[in-house]
Scaffold this motif. Structure first.
Motif: not given
Ligand code: HSE
Length: 429
Positions: A100, A154-156, A191, A196, A200, A299
Motif C-alpha cells: 500500500k 488498520n487491524g492493529t 500502524d 498505514d 489505504k 491482515a
Molecule cells: N499492519 C496492517 C494492520 C496490516 O494492522 O492492519 C497490513 O496492512
C-alpha cells in the motif's frame, strides 16, 4: 504454464506460495508455477521448501528475468520495492503487490509505466487484507456516484482500541501486550500513527472518486493520544472510539473531497462501531447503490495471500483467454489522469468531543459556552464528569461545526483563567 517470480517469503509470501502449491482449490492454479523466489537470507529456516536453484538473494534478477510472466512483490516498504516493481514493468511483466505504501505514493509513476508497457499491476491485498474491496470498487460498483468511503482499515489499531475499551487499560500497556502477542510490529509507527490507514484511504479514494490523490494531502492523526478515560466517557455518551479512514465529497455539486485519518467517536448504533479486534470494514455510500459494507480479516497470512492469489488468477485468466496483448482491460487497469482536489482540514464540517480540566469556580461552564458561541460552535452536550484533585472534568460534544471555527474557539478557551488543560480533542462521526 505461466511462471511466477515471488519477491519476499515472509508471512504473506509464504501464505501465497502455500496456496499456489496446494491442490484442488482452483483449476487455474494448475496453469501457474513458482519459478523464482527472492529472499534476503538463504539460510533462514523456512516452513516451505522449493527445489534447488529456485531461491535467490538477487531480487533484481527476478524483476528482469525474461522467463517470468508475473512478478509478485511482497517485500513491503518503499525501496527496493518501488524500483523492483518498475523494473518488472519495464521488462514486460505483470505485477501483483500487497504494497500500500508504494501504490499510495508512487501510483502515478507505476500505472503510467504499466500502461505504457501494456501490463497489469494489481493490488487487491494492499487494502483490507483478505476483504475483496479493490476489484468491487473498480468493477461491481463502477457506475455509482460515490459520496463517501469510511473504513476501519488498520487491524492493529482496531485491536488496541478494542482492548482498551474492554479491559479499561491505557494505550501503552495494550500496545506492549499486542507486541508480545505478535499482533503489533516491533516498530508500530506506521500502524499507530495512522500512516498505514492513510496509505489505504488514498488508494480507496483514488478508486472510488476516479482521480489520483497526493498522499501528503491526506490529513493523518493516530491513536497515541486516545486515553482509556476518553473511551470510557465516550461509551457513557453512547459512542465507541475507532480509527477511521474517511474520504467524502464535501459538496455534491463540486469535485472536492475531504480525505482524513483520525480517531473518531462513532455512535454505538453505527455499523462501524461494532467492528472489533483485528477485523477491518469499509462502508461505501453512493448513488444509486445506497450503502454497502465490506467486512472481514484485514491482515494475516491466509487472508492476505487469498487476495494476492486472486490477483494472480485474474491475470492468468486474461493470459489464458487472450494471450499477451498491449490492449489492457480498462476494468482491471488504472488510467486516472487527474488529481482529486482535497480540501484543507480547517474547512471540514464535523462534530467534536473535547475534555477540559477546569478550576471548579462559578461561571466556568458559562465562559466555555460564550467562547464557543462567539465562533459559531453550537454545543450538543456539556457534562461535568468528575473531579481530579482540585480540578473538575468537563466533557463537551458539539453539533456539526467548521473545524477552523472550533480551533479558533479553543485558542480563546485555552487562555481562560479557569482552564487548567485540554487533555483531549476528538472528532465525532
Ligand atoms: N499492519 C496492517 C494492520 C496490516 O494492522 O492492519 C497490513 O496492512
Amino acid at each position: 504454464m505461466f511462471k511466477i517470480g515471488l519477491l519476499g517469503l515472509g508471512v504473506v509470501g509464504t501464505g501465497t506460495a502455500e496456496i499456489i502449491q496446494s491442490e484442488g482449490r482452483h483449476p487455474l492454479l494448475k496453469e501457474i508455477a513458482i519459478q523464482r523466489v527472492g529472499v534476503k537470507n538463504l539460510t533462514k529456516p523456512r516452513q516451505i521448501q522449493f527445489p534447488p536453484g529456485v531461491m535467490t538473494t538477487d531480487l533484481e534478477a527476478i524483476a528482469t528475468d525474461p522467463e517470468l510472466d508475473i512478478v509478485v512483490e511482497l517485500i513491503g516498504g518503499l525501496e527496493p520495492a518501488r524500483s523492483l516493481i518498475l523494473k518488472a514493468i519495464t521488462a514486460g511483466k505483470h505485477v501483483v503487490t500487497a504494497n500500500k505504501a508504494v501504490i499510495a505514493r508512487y501510483g502515478d509513476e507505476i500505472f503510467a509505466a504499466a500502461n505504457a508497457a501494456g501490463v497489469y499491476v494489481l493490488f487487491e491485498a494492499a487494502v483490507g487484507g483478505g476483504i475483496p474491496v479493490i476489484k468491487p470498487l473498480k468493477q461491481s460498483l463502477g457506475v455509482n456516484r460515490i459520496t463517501s468511503v469510511i473504513g476501519i482499515v488498520n487491524g492493529t489499531t482496531n485491536y488496541i482500541l478494542t482492548q482498551m475499551a474492554t479491559a479499561g487499560a491505557d494505550f501503552a500497556a495494550v500496545l506492549a501486550r499486542a507486541q508480545e502477542l505478535g499482533y503489533a510490529e516491533a516498530d508500530p509507527t506506521a500502524d499507530v500513527d495512522g500512516l498505514d490507514a492513510a496509505d489505504k484511504i488514498a488508494i480507496l479514494t483514488s478508486l472510488a472518486f476516479q482521480g489520483r490523490v497526493k498522499r501528503e494531502e491526506v490529513h493523518c492523526e493516530g491513536i497515541r493520544q486516545v486515553s482509556a478515560a476518553d473511551i470510557n466517557y465516550a461509551q457513557k455518551l453512547g459512542f465507541g472510539i475507532k480509527l477511521l479512514a474517511i474520504s467524502q465529497k464535501t459538496n455534491p455539486k463540486a469535485d472536492t473531497l475531504q480525505v482524513r485519518v483520525h480517531p473518531t467517536l462513532v455512535p454505538k448504533e453505527h455499523p462501524l462501531a461494532n467492528i472489533h479486534g483485528v477485523n477491518n470494514a469499509i462502508l461505501v455510500e453512493g448513488e444509486p447503490l445506497g450503502q454497502v459494507m465490506f467486512f472481514g480479516p484485514g491482515a494475516g497470512a491466509g487472508p492476505t495471500a487469498s487476495a494476492v492469489v486472486a490477483d494472480i488468477l485474474n491475470i492468468v485468466g486474461i493470459l489464458v483467454s487472450g494471450g499477451k496483448t498491449k490492449q489492457l482491460d480498462p476494468l482491471l487497469s488504472c488510467s486516472h489522469q487527474h488529481y482529486c482536489t482535497v480540501t484543507p482540514i480547517a474547512e471540514l464540517e464535523t462534530g467534536f468531543y473535547a475534555r477540559f480540566l477546569v478550576r471548579d469556580v462559578p461561571g466556568v461552564i458559562g465562559d466555555l459556552g460564550t467562547s464557543f458561541g462567539k465562533y459559531d460552535v453550537s454545543l450538543s452536550s456539556v457534562v461535568q464528569i468528575g473531579q481530579h484533585d482540585e480540578l473538575a472534568e468537563i466533557v463537551v460534544v458539539t453539533h456539526q461545526v467548521r473545524e477552523g471555527n472550533f480551533r479558533q474557539a479553543l485558542e480563546e478557551i485555552r487562555d481562560l483563567k479557569a482552564i487548567a488543560s485540554i487533555p483531549s480533542i476528538l472528532r465525532v462521526l
